[in-house]
Scaffold this motif. Structure first.
Motif, PDB file in Angstrom:
ATOM      1  N   ALA A  14       7.099  21.977  10.470  1.00 22.55           N
ATOM      2  CA  ALA A  14       7.601  20.613  10.547  1.00 22.55           C
ATOM      3  C   ALA A  14       7.371  19.910   9.215  1.00 22.55           C
ATOM      4  CB  ALA A  14       6.882  19.836  11.654  1.00 22.55           C
ATOM      5  N   VAL A  15       7.933  18.726   9.092  1.00 18.20           N
ATOM      6  CA  VAL A  15       7.560  17.831   7.999  1.00 18.20           C
ATOM      7  C   VAL A  15       6.374  17.002   8.495  1.00 18.20           C
ATOM      8  CG1 VAL A  15       8.254  15.972   6.462  1.00 18.20           C
ATOM      9  CG2 VAL A  15       9.909  17.744   7.107  1.00 18.20           C
ATOM     10  N   TYR A  16       5.322  17.011   7.736  1.00 15.86           N
ATOM     11  CA  TYR A  16       4.113  16.287   8.104  1.00 15.86           C
ATOM     12  C   TYR A  16       4.041  14.980   7.325  1.00 15.86           C
ATOM     13  CZ  TYR A  16       2.350  20.191  10.806  1.00 15.86           C
ATOM     14  OH  TYR A  16       2.184  21.161  11.774  1.00 15.86           O
ATOM     15  N   TYR A  17       3.836  13.901   8.060  1.00 14.09           N
ATOM     16  CA  TYR A  17       3.781  12.570   7.474  1.00 14.09           C
ATOM     17  C   TYR A  17       2.397  11.967   7.680  1.00 14.09           C
ATOM     18  CZ  TYR A  17       8.899  12.791   7.614  1.00 14.09           C
ATOM     19  OH  TYR A  17      10.208  13.158   7.446  1.00 14.09           O
ATOM     20  N   CYS A  18       1.965  11.235   6.689  1.00 16.44           N
ATOM     21  CA  CYS A  18       0.708  10.509   6.791  1.00 16.44           C
ATOM     22  C   CYS A  18       1.003   9.029   7.022  1.00 16.44           C
ATOM     23  CB  CYS A  18      -0.099  10.674   5.505  1.00 16.44           C
ATOM     24  SG  CYS A  18      -1.708   9.846   5.518  1.00 16.44           S
ATOM     25  N   ASN A  19       0.176   8.418   7.826  1.00 15.62           N
ATOM     26  CA  ASN A  19       0.301   6.987   8.112  1.00 15.62           C
ATOM     27  C   ASN A  19      -1.053   6.319   7.952  1.00 15.62           C
ATOM     28  OD1 ASN A  19      -0.007   4.736  10.476  1.00 15.62           O
ATOM     29  ND2 ASN A  19       2.019   4.695   9.546  1.00 15.62           N
ATOM     30  N   ALA A  20      -1.020   5.140   7.349  1.00 14.98           N
ATOM     31  CA  ALA A  20      -2.255   4.367   7.200  1.00 14.98           C
ATOM     32  C   ALA A  20      -1.996   2.941   7.650  1.00 14.98           C
ATOM     33  CB  ALA A  20      -2.726   4.375   5.748  1.00 14.98           C
ATOM     34  N   THR A  21      -2.933   2.373   8.380  1.00 17.84           N
ATOM     35  CA  THR A  21      -2.850   0.966   8.796  1.00 17.84           C
ATOM     36  C   THR A  21      -4.169   0.278   8.474  1.00 17.84           C
ATOM     37  OG1 THR A  21      -3.619   1.447  11.036  1.00 17.84           O
ATOM     38  CG2 THR A  21      -1.248   1.468  10.676  1.00 17.84           C
ATOM     39  N   VAL A  28       0.855  -1.183   0.000  1.00 13.74           N
ATOM     40  CA  VAL A  28       0.000   0.000   0.000  1.00 13.74           C
ATOM     41  C   VAL A  28       0.891   1.234   0.000  1.00 13.74           C
ATOM     42  CG1 VAL A  28      -1.720   1.328   1.276  1.00 13.74           C
ATOM     43  CG2 VAL A  28      -1.892  -1.175   1.156  1.00 13.74           C
ATOM     44  N   GLN A  29       0.606   2.141  -0.910  1.00 12.92           N
ATOM     45  CA  GLN A  29       1.361   3.388  -0.975  1.00 12.92           C
ATOM     46  C   GLN A  29       0.540   4.533  -0.397  1.00 12.92           C
ATOM     47  OE1 GLN A  29       2.421   3.743  -5.177  1.00 12.92           O
ATOM     48  NE2 GLN A  29       4.450   2.920  -4.737  1.00 12.92           N
ATOM     49  N   VAL A  30       1.243   5.444   0.240  1.00 18.52           N
ATOM     50  CA  VAL A  30       0.603   6.611   0.841  1.00 18.52           C
ATOM     51  C   VAL A  30       1.317   7.847   0.307  1.00 18.52           C
ATOM     52  CG1 VAL A  30       0.168   7.856   2.985  1.00 18.52           C
ATOM     53  CG2 VAL A  30      -0.074   5.370   2.912  1.00 18.52           C
ATOM     54  N   VAL A  31       0.570   8.795  -0.225  1.00 16.89           N
ATOM     55  CA  VAL A  31       1.153   9.991  -0.824  1.00 16.89           C
ATOM     56  C   VAL A  31       0.485  11.225  -0.238  1.00 16.89           C
ATOM     57  CG1 VAL A  31       1.576  11.257  -2.948  1.00 16.89           C
ATOM     58  CG2 VAL A  31       1.657   8.753  -2.958  1.00 16.89           C
ATOM     59  N   THR A  33      -5.768  -3.590   6.351  1.00 16.36           N
ATOM     60  CA  THR A  33      -5.617  -4.919   5.766  1.00 16.36           C
ATOM     61  C   THR A  33      -5.560  -4.794   4.250  1.00 16.36           C
ATOM     62  OG1 THR A  33      -6.884  -5.883   7.597  1.00 16.36           O
ATOM     63  CG2 THR A  33      -6.600  -7.232   5.618  1.00 16.36           C
ATOM     64  N   GLU A  34      -4.618  -5.497   3.658  1.00 16.52           N
ATOM     65  CA  GLU A  34      -4.479  -5.512   2.206  1.00 16.52           C
ATOM     66  C   GLU A  34      -4.489  -6.948   1.712  1.00 16.52           C
ATOM     67  OE1 GLU A  34      -0.661  -4.231   0.733  1.00 16.52           O
ATOM     68  OE2 GLU A  34       0.400  -5.153   2.424  1.00 16.52           O
ATOM     69  N   TYR A  35      -4.704  -7.093   0.407  1.00 15.08           N
ATOM     70  CA  TYR A  35      -4.618  -8.403  -0.225  1.00 15.08           C
ATOM     71  C   TYR A  35      -3.205  -8.584  -0.771  1.00 15.08           C
ATOM     72  CZ  TYR A  35      -9.665  -9.053  -0.117  1.00 15.08           C
ATOM     73  OH  TYR A  35     -10.970  -9.216   0.276  1.00 15.08           O
ATOM     74  N   VAL A  36      -2.524  -9.630  -0.345  1.00 13.84           N
ATOM     75  CA  VAL A  36      -1.193  -9.956  -0.836  1.00 13.84           C
ATOM     76  C   VAL A  36      -1.176 -11.420  -1.221  1.00 13.84           C
ATOM     77  CG1 VAL A  36       1.255 -10.094  -0.299  1.00 13.84           C
ATOM     78  CG2 VAL A  36      -0.117  -8.222   0.638  1.00 13.84           C
ATOM     79  N   GLN A  37      -0.900 -11.694  -2.497  1.00 14.67           N
ATOM     80  CA  GLN A  37      -0.849 -13.066  -2.999  1.00 14.67           C
ATOM     81  C   GLN A  37      -2.129 -13.821  -2.652  1.00 14.67           C
ATOM     82  OE1 GLN A  37       2.818 -14.633  -1.400  1.00 14.67           O
ATOM     83  NE2 GLN A  37       4.040 -13.751  -3.058  1.00 14.67           N
ATOM     84  N   GLY A  38      -3.242 -13.127  -2.818  1.00 11.23           N
ATOM     85  CA  GLY A  38      -4.542 -13.760  -2.649  1.00 11.23           C
ATOM     86  C   GLY A  38      -5.037 -13.837  -1.233  1.00 11.23           C
ATOM     87  N   GLY A  39      -4.229 -13.417  -0.259  1.00 13.85           N
ATOM     88  CA  GLY A  39      -4.669 -13.506   1.121  1.00 13.85           C
ATOM     89  C   GLY A  39      -4.600 -12.164   1.821  1.00 13.85           C
ATOM     90  N   PRO A  40      -5.369 -11.991   2.896  1.00 18.49           N
ATOM     91  CA  PRO A  40      -5.345 -10.717   3.620  1.00 18.49           C
ATOM     92  C   PRO A  40      -4.133 -10.627   4.541  1.00 18.49           C
ATOM     93  CG  PRO A  40      -6.891 -12.226   4.650  1.00 18.49           C
ATOM     94  CD  PRO A  40      -6.351 -12.932   3.441  1.00 18.49           C
ATOM     95  N   HIS A  41      -3.533  -9.456   4.577  1.00 15.10           N
ATOM     96  CA  HIS A  41      -2.397  -9.212   5.460  1.00 15.10           C
ATOM     97  C   HIS A  41      -2.500  -7.803   6.005  1.00 15.10           C
ATOM     98  CE1 HIS A  41       0.019 -12.825   4.405  1.00 15.10           C
ATOM     99  NE2 HIS A  41      -0.575 -12.699   3.224  1.00 15.10           N
ATOM    100  N   SER A  42      -2.023  -7.644   7.208  1.00 13.97           N
ATOM    101  CA  SER A  42      -2.003  -6.318   7.794  1.00 13.97           C
ATOM    102  C   SER A  42      -0.933  -5.462   7.120  1.00 13.97           C
ATOM    103  CB  SER A  42      -1.717  -6.398   9.296  1.00 13.97           C
ATOM    104  OG  SER A  42      -2.718  -7.136   9.967  1.00 13.97           O
ATOM    105  N   PHE A  43      -1.181  -4.173   7.042  1.00 13.75           N
ATOM    106  CA  PHE A  43      -0.180  -3.259   6.521  1.00 13.75           C
ATOM    107  C   PHE A  43      -0.116  -2.008   7.381  1.00 13.75           C
ATOM    108  CE2 PHE A  43      -2.413   0.388   4.821  1.00 13.75           C
ATOM    109  CZ  PHE A  43      -3.705  -0.069   4.629  1.00 13.75           C
ATOM    110  N   GLY A  44       1.010  -1.368   7.282  1.00 11.96           N
ATOM    111  CA  GLY A  44       1.230  -0.065   7.891  1.00 11.96           C
ATOM    112  C   GLY A  44       2.155   0.705   6.981  1.00 11.96           C
ATOM    113  N   SER A  45       1.702   1.807   6.441  1.00 11.40           N
ATOM    114  CA  SER A  45       2.476   2.528   5.437  1.00 11.40           C
ATOM    115  C   SER A  45       2.625   3.996   5.795  1.00 11.40           C
ATOM    116  CB  SER A  45       1.795   2.408   4.065  1.00 11.40           C
ATOM    117  OG  SER A  45       1.725   1.062   3.648  1.00 11.40           O
ATOM    118  N   TRP A  46       3.807   4.532   5.495  1.00 12.87           N
ATOM    119  CA  TRP A  46       4.102   5.943   5.692  1.00 12.87           C
ATOM    120  C   TRP A  46       4.255   6.631   4.348  1.00 12.87           C
ATOM    121  CZ3 TRP A  46       4.152   8.466  10.327  1.00 12.87           C
ATOM    122  CH2 TRP A  46       4.242   7.694  11.494  1.00 12.87           C
ATOM    123  N   GLY A  47       3.865   7.879   4.301  1.00 14.34           N
ATOM    124  CA  GLY A  47       4.149   8.698   3.141  1.00 14.34           C
ATOM    125  C   GLY A  47       5.545   9.281   3.235  1.00 14.34           C
ATOM    126  N   GLN A  48       5.925  10.019   2.180  1.00 10.50           N
ATOM    127  CA  GLN A  48       7.270  10.568   2.114  1.00 10.50           C
ATOM    128  C   GLN A  48       7.402  11.874   2.885  1.00 10.50           C
ATOM    129  OE1 GLN A  48       4.987  10.936  -0.168  1.00 10.50           O
ATOM    130  NE2 GLN A  48       5.026  13.121  -0.686  1.00 10.50           N
TER     131      GLN A  48
END
Length: 122
Positions: free
Chosen positions: A90-97, A1-4, A99-114
């Motif tokens: 400051a530099v402001y960052y976004c974070n998202a947590t 998962v990408q966060v922008v 569940t995503e689909y990876v290789q057909g199955g659900p997996h938790s994710f945690g992603s930061w933006g740049q």
């Protein structure tokens, strides 16, 4: 998962800015989307977060000035910042947590933006 993130910039004290953060990818669900910030020489800190179901949390320093909202259809969260102060710089960052689909199955994710720079100065 990408966060922008987008929407940072230079603003005078008392001014306003609106930050946007879009999450994309094989997203099944998002549990929390939040904004953090990191000023030079300081640790990254939570600014505001929006939890699935609608609960919001804010840092004491931004309560009454900042507002977080979300467009669920677009997996996008916004941070409306009003009455900005130099200490909000400051530099402001976004974070998202969630569940995503990876290789057909659900997996938790945690992603930061740049990160996006917010500078409050006259």
């Amino acid at each position: 998962v990408q966060v922008v993130e987008s929407g940072g910039g230079l603003v005078q004290p008392g001014g306003s800015l609106r930050l946007s953060c879009a999450a994309s990818g094989s997203i099944f669900s998002i549990n929390v989307m939040g904004w953090y910030r990191q000023a030079p020489g300081k640790q990254r800190e939570l600014v505001a977060e929006l939890i699935k179901g609608g609960t919001t949390n804010y840092a004491d320093s931004v309560k009454g000035r900042f507002s977080i909202s979300r467009d669920n259809l677009k997996n996008t969260v916004y941070l409306q910042m009003n009455n900005l102060k130099p200490e909000d710089t400051a530099v402001y960052y976004c974070n998202a947590t969630g569940t995503e689909y990876v290789q057909g199955g659900p997996h938790s994710f945690g992603s930061w933006g740049q990160g996006t720079q917010v500078t409050v100065s006259s």
